[in-house]
Design a protein around this motif. Structure first.
Motif, PDB file in Angstrom:
ATOM      1  N   LEU A  48     -17.338 -18.483   1.739  1.00 31.51           N
ATOM      2  CA  LEU A  48     -16.554 -17.529   2.516  1.00 31.51           C
ATOM      3  C   LEU A  48     -17.116 -16.118   2.375  1.00 31.51           C
ATOM      4  O   LEU A  48     -16.878 -15.258   3.219  1.00 31.51           O
ATOM      5  N   THR A  49     -17.853 -15.887   1.285  1.00 30.79           N
ATOM      6  CA  THR A  49     -18.370 -14.546   0.971  1.00 30.79           C
ATOM      7  C   THR A  49     -19.868 -14.633   0.647  1.00 30.79           C
ATOM      8  O   THR A  49     -20.266 -14.496  -0.515  1.00 30.79           O
ATOM      9  N   PRO A  50     -20.716 -14.854   1.648  1.00 28.51           N
ATOM     10  CA  PRO A  50     -22.140 -15.081   1.390  1.00 28.51           C
ATOM     11  C   PRO A  50     -22.882 -13.904   0.775  1.00 28.51           C
ATOM     12  O   PRO A  50     -23.961 -14.083   0.211  1.00 28.51           O
ATOM     13  N   ARG A  51     -22.317 -12.699   0.857  1.00 29.86           N
ATOM     14  CA  ARG A  51     -23.006 -11.526   0.314  1.00 29.86           C
ATOM     15  C   ARG A  51     -22.579 -11.190  -1.113  1.00 29.86           C
ATOM     16  O   ARG A  51     -23.078 -10.224  -1.705  1.00 29.86           O
ATOM     17  N   ALA A  52     -21.681 -11.966  -1.673  1.00 37.35           N
ATOM     18  CA  ALA A  52     -21.204 -11.698  -3.037  1.00 37.35           C
ATOM     19  C   ALA A  52     -22.331 -11.880  -4.052  1.00 37.35           C
ATOM     20  O   ALA A  52     -23.206 -12.724  -3.881  1.00 37.35           O
ATOM     21  N   SER A  53     -22.281 -11.088  -5.105  1.00 33.38           N
ATOM     22  CA  SER A  53     -23.298 -11.136  -6.158  1.00 33.38           C
ATOM     23  C   SER A  53     -22.629 -11.164  -7.526  1.00 33.38           C
ATOM     24  O   SER A  53     -21.613 -10.496  -7.744  1.00 33.38           O
ATOM     25  N   LEU A  54     -23.224 -11.907  -8.439  1.00 32.56           N
ATOM     26  CA  LEU A  54     -22.712 -11.999  -9.808  1.00 32.56           C
ATOM     27  C   LEU A  54     -23.113 -10.800 -10.670  1.00 32.56           C
ATOM     28  O   LEU A  54     -22.701 -10.711 -11.820  1.00 32.56           O
ATOM     29  N   GLN A  55     -23.896  -9.887 -10.105  1.00 32.92           N
ATOM     30  CA  GLN A  55     -24.417  -8.788 -10.916  1.00 32.92           C
ATOM     31  C   GLN A  55     -24.289  -7.425 -10.244  1.00 32.92           C
ATOM     32  O   GLN A  55     -25.009  -6.497 -10.608  1.00 32.92           O
ATOM     33  N   ASP A  56     -23.363  -7.282  -9.289  1.00 33.25           N
ATOM     34  CA  ASP A  56     -23.239  -5.992  -8.614  1.00 33.25           C
ATOM     35  C   ASP A  56     -22.036  -5.178  -9.055  1.00 33.25           C
ATOM     36  O   ASP A  56     -21.802  -4.078  -8.553  1.00 33.25           O
ATOM     37  N   GLY A  57     -21.237  -5.706  -9.989  1.00 33.25           N
ATOM     38  CA  GLY A  57     -20.081  -4.970 -10.478  1.00 33.25           C
ATOM     39  C   GLY A  57     -18.956  -4.860  -9.473  1.00 33.25           C
ATOM     40  O   GLY A  57     -18.073  -4.013  -9.624  1.00 33.25           O
ATOM     41  N   LEU A  58     -18.957  -5.751  -8.464  1.00 31.40           N
ATOM     42  CA  LEU A  58     -17.943  -5.711  -7.413  1.00 31.40           C
ATOM     43  C   LEU A  58     -17.440  -7.109  -7.087  1.00 31.40           C
ATOM     44  O   LEU A  58     -18.154  -8.104  -7.281  1.00 31.40           O
ATOM     45  N   LEU A  59     -16.214  -7.172  -6.600  1.00 37.90           N
ATOM     46  CA  LEU A  59     -15.651  -8.410  -6.082  1.00 37.90           C
ATOM     47  C   LEU A  59     -15.655  -8.342  -4.561  1.00 37.90           C
ATOM     48  O   LEU A  59     -15.355  -7.297  -3.974  1.00 37.90           O
ATOM     49  N   ASP A  60     -16.004  -9.436  -3.920  1.00 37.27           N
ATOM     50  CA  ASP A  60     -15.962  -9.507  -2.464  1.00 37.27           C
ATOM     51  C   ASP A  60     -14.651 -10.156  -2.033  1.00 37.27           C
ATOM     52  O   ASP A  60     -14.317 -11.235  -2.507  1.00 37.27           O
ATOM     53  N   VAL A  61     -13.935  -9.482  -1.148  1.00 38.56           N
ATOM     54  CA  VAL A  61     -12.624  -9.953  -0.715  1.00 38.56           C
ATOM     55  C   VAL A  61     -12.659 -10.233   0.786  1.00 38.56           C
ATOM     56  O   VAL A  61     -13.168  -9.421   1.562  1.00 38.56           O
ATOM     57  N   ILE A  62     -12.133 -11.375   1.174  1.00 38.73           N
ATOM     58  CA  ILE A  62     -11.958 -11.683   2.581  1.00 38.73           C
ATOM     59  C   ILE A  62     -10.455 -11.710   2.860  1.00 38.73           C
ATOM     60  O   ILE A  62      -9.693 -12.359   2.141  1.00 38.73           O
ATOM     61  N   ILE A  63     -10.048 -10.963   3.863  1.00 33.77           N
ATOM     62  CA  ILE A  63      -8.640 -10.832   4.221  1.00 33.77           C
ATOM     63  C   ILE A  63      -8.443 -11.395   5.626  1.00 33.77           C
ATOM     64  O   ILE A  63      -9.068 -10.920   6.580  1.00 33.77           O
ATOM     65  N   VAL A  64      -7.591 -12.403   5.732  1.00 36.27           N
ATOM     66  CA  VAL A  64      -7.299 -12.999   7.039  1.00 36.27           C
ATOM     67  C   VAL A  64      -5.783 -12.988   7.233  1.00 36.27           C
ATOM     68  O   VAL A  64      -5.064 -13.633   6.474  1.00 36.27           O
ATOM     69  N   PRO A  65      -5.286 -12.250   8.213  1.00 35.71           N
ATOM     70  CA  PRO A  65      -3.836 -12.183   8.426  1.00 35.71           C
ATOM     71  C   PRO A  65      -3.306 -13.451   9.080  1.00 35.71           C
ATOM     72  O   PRO A  65      -4.056 -14.389   9.363  1.00 35.71           O
ATOM     73  N   LYS A  66      -2.019 -13.466   9.325  1.00 34.24           N
ATOM     74  CA  LYS A  66      -1.387 -14.601   9.989  1.00 34.24           C
ATOM     75  C   LYS A  66      -2.055 -14.860  11.336  1.00 34.24           C
ATOM     76  O   LYS A  66      -2.298 -13.934  12.112  1.00 34.24           O
ATOM     77  N   LEU A  67      -2.366 -16.128  11.610  1.00 37.08           N
ATOM     78  CA  LEU A  67      -3.081 -16.504  12.823  1.00 37.08           C
ATOM     79  C   LEU A  67      -2.255 -17.465  13.664  1.00 37.08           C
ATOM     80  O   LEU A  67      -1.397 -18.187  13.151  1.00 37.08           O
ATOM     81  N   SER A  68      -2.569 -17.504  14.948  1.00 32.95           N
ATOM     82  CA  SER A  68      -1.952 -18.501  15.817  1.00 32.95           C
ATOM     83  C   SER A  68      -2.491 -19.884  15.454  1.00 32.95           C
ATOM     84  O   SER A  68      -3.523 -20.011  14.780  1.00 32.95           O
ATOM     85  N   THR A  69      -1.801 -20.930  15.906  1.00 34.49           N
ATOM     86  CA  THR A  69      -2.245 -22.303  15.601  1.00 34.49           C
ATOM     87  C   THR A  69      -3.659 -22.544  16.094  1.00 34.49           C
ATOM     88  O   THR A  69      -4.487 -23.126  15.389  1.00 34.49           O
ATOM     89  N   PHE A  70      -3.965 -22.069  17.292  1.00 37.09           N
ATOM     90  CA  PHE A  70      -5.312 -22.253  17.834  1.00 37.09           C
ATOM     91  C   PHE A  70      -6.353 -21.574  16.951  1.00 37.09           C
ATOM     92  O   PHE A  70      -7.394 -22.154  16.626  1.00 37.09           O
ATOM     93  N   LYS A  71      -6.064 -20.325  16.548  1.00 39.59           N
ATOM     94  CA  LYS A  71      -7.051 -19.598  15.749  1.00 39.59           C
ATOM     95  C   LYS A  71      -7.157 -20.148  14.324  1.00 39.59           C
ATOM     96  O   LYS A  71      -8.195 -20.006  13.682  1.00 39.59           O
TER      97      LYS A  71
END
Length: 297
Positions: A205-228
């Motif tokens: 889900l987070t292809p750019r995340a790194s184990l050595q960059d001192g940062l956490l990668d967060v993906i935020i997805v709000p409420k979606l319709s059934t289709f989405k």
């Protein structure tokens, strides 16, 4: 003085038939140079207890032999210590091992441990409890919960759990997020916090995340319709979920999540379901806090 290497083996990780042959281990770590101990877990949480004992026994390298859940149990004892973590991937997903390019081939993985090329990686914590690959609140936590009910842990089971969860997933939780000086409220379909760039099975889900960059990668997805919802699931399987305009990415050092309706949020941590009793969740990065054996580039 002989090097002390302890192996913590989860015999039921992955397909549930894990064995670590003593003769093979001794071929890589001969008795004249190493003190080797092989310990098998018998229940959830046992790997942590065995690791704590191994630390008291003076182990210099402790090898987690299992999946991400086993690695979590072992590694949580090694954060901010000089003890080195080794990994023999024996689980179903093996997300952290894959991120670190540690092969499932037992002989090749043992060779990496023998060379003792250790690096420092970041770790993270959720309300003080360590995690190493990722944590999630919302849809992925429900998928993991469904997945854990399966007797066979393999990719097809994960895909089935994903679509089974899509059919029954009903979320009404409202949360407040605080990160990077931003405060926002939403009813999340997915909140996924990642330290590494893989979840397992080569999926991310987070292809750019790194184990050595001192940062956490967060993906935020709000409420979606059934289709989405179904569109997101399909795009994710093809690593194209970022095409959906509702999908947002952030990099943070810490993240606070408050449940505004005081409901208990379902959470997964390193691919294992956990019961979070608090309505207030603090997630933080711990830079350069774990020594781990990796392949030399």
């Amino acid at each position: 003085m002989k090097n002390k290497i302890h192996f913590i083996v989860n015999p039921i990780a992955g397909k549930g038939k894990n064995k670590l042959p003593v003769a093979l281990v001794e071929a890589y770590f001969p008795k004249e140079n190493y003190e080797v101990f092989i310990k098998e877990t018998e229940f959830i949480g046992h790997a942590t207890a065995l690791t704590e004992l191994s630390i008291k026994e003076g182990a210099q390298i402790i090898v987690a032999c299992g999946g991400d859940g086993t690695i979590n149990e072992v590694a949580c004892c090694l954060v901010n210590t000089q003890v080195i973590l080794g990994i023999l991937p024996m689980g179903s997903g093996n997300g952290l091992a894959s991120n670190l390019k540690i092969p499932k081939n037992l002989k090749k993985a043992l060779s990496i441990i023998k060379k003792q090329n250790a690096i420092e990686i970041d770790t993270a914590s959720i309300n003080g409890e360590p995690f190493f690959s990722n944590a999630g609140i919302g849809f992925d936590a429900h998928v993991i919960s469904d997945f854990e009910e399966n007797t066979t842990r393999q990719l097809f089971s994960y895909v089935k759990s994903t679509f089974r969860t899509l059919k029954k997933y009903n979320y009404k939780n409202v949360v407040e997020l605080n990160y990077n000086g931003i405060t926002e409220r939403l009813s999340p379909f997915l909140l996924f916090i990642s330290n590494s760039n893989e979840m397992g099975y080569k999926m991310s889900l987070t292809p750019r995340a790194s184990l050595q960059d001192g940062l956490l990668d967060v993906i935020i997805v709000p409420k979606l319709s059934t289709f989405k919802l179904f569109l997101f699931a399909v795009l994710f399987l093809f690593k194209k979920h970022h095409w959906l305009k509702e999908v947002r990415f952030q990099q943070v050092k810490n993240l606070e999540i408050k449940s505004l309706d005081d409901s208990i949020l379902k959470i997964q941590r390193d691919g294992e379901s956990i019961l979070q009793k608090h309505s207030n969740i603090i997630i933080e990065i711990l830079p350069n806090s774990l020594n781990i054996c990796v392949k030399k580039v």
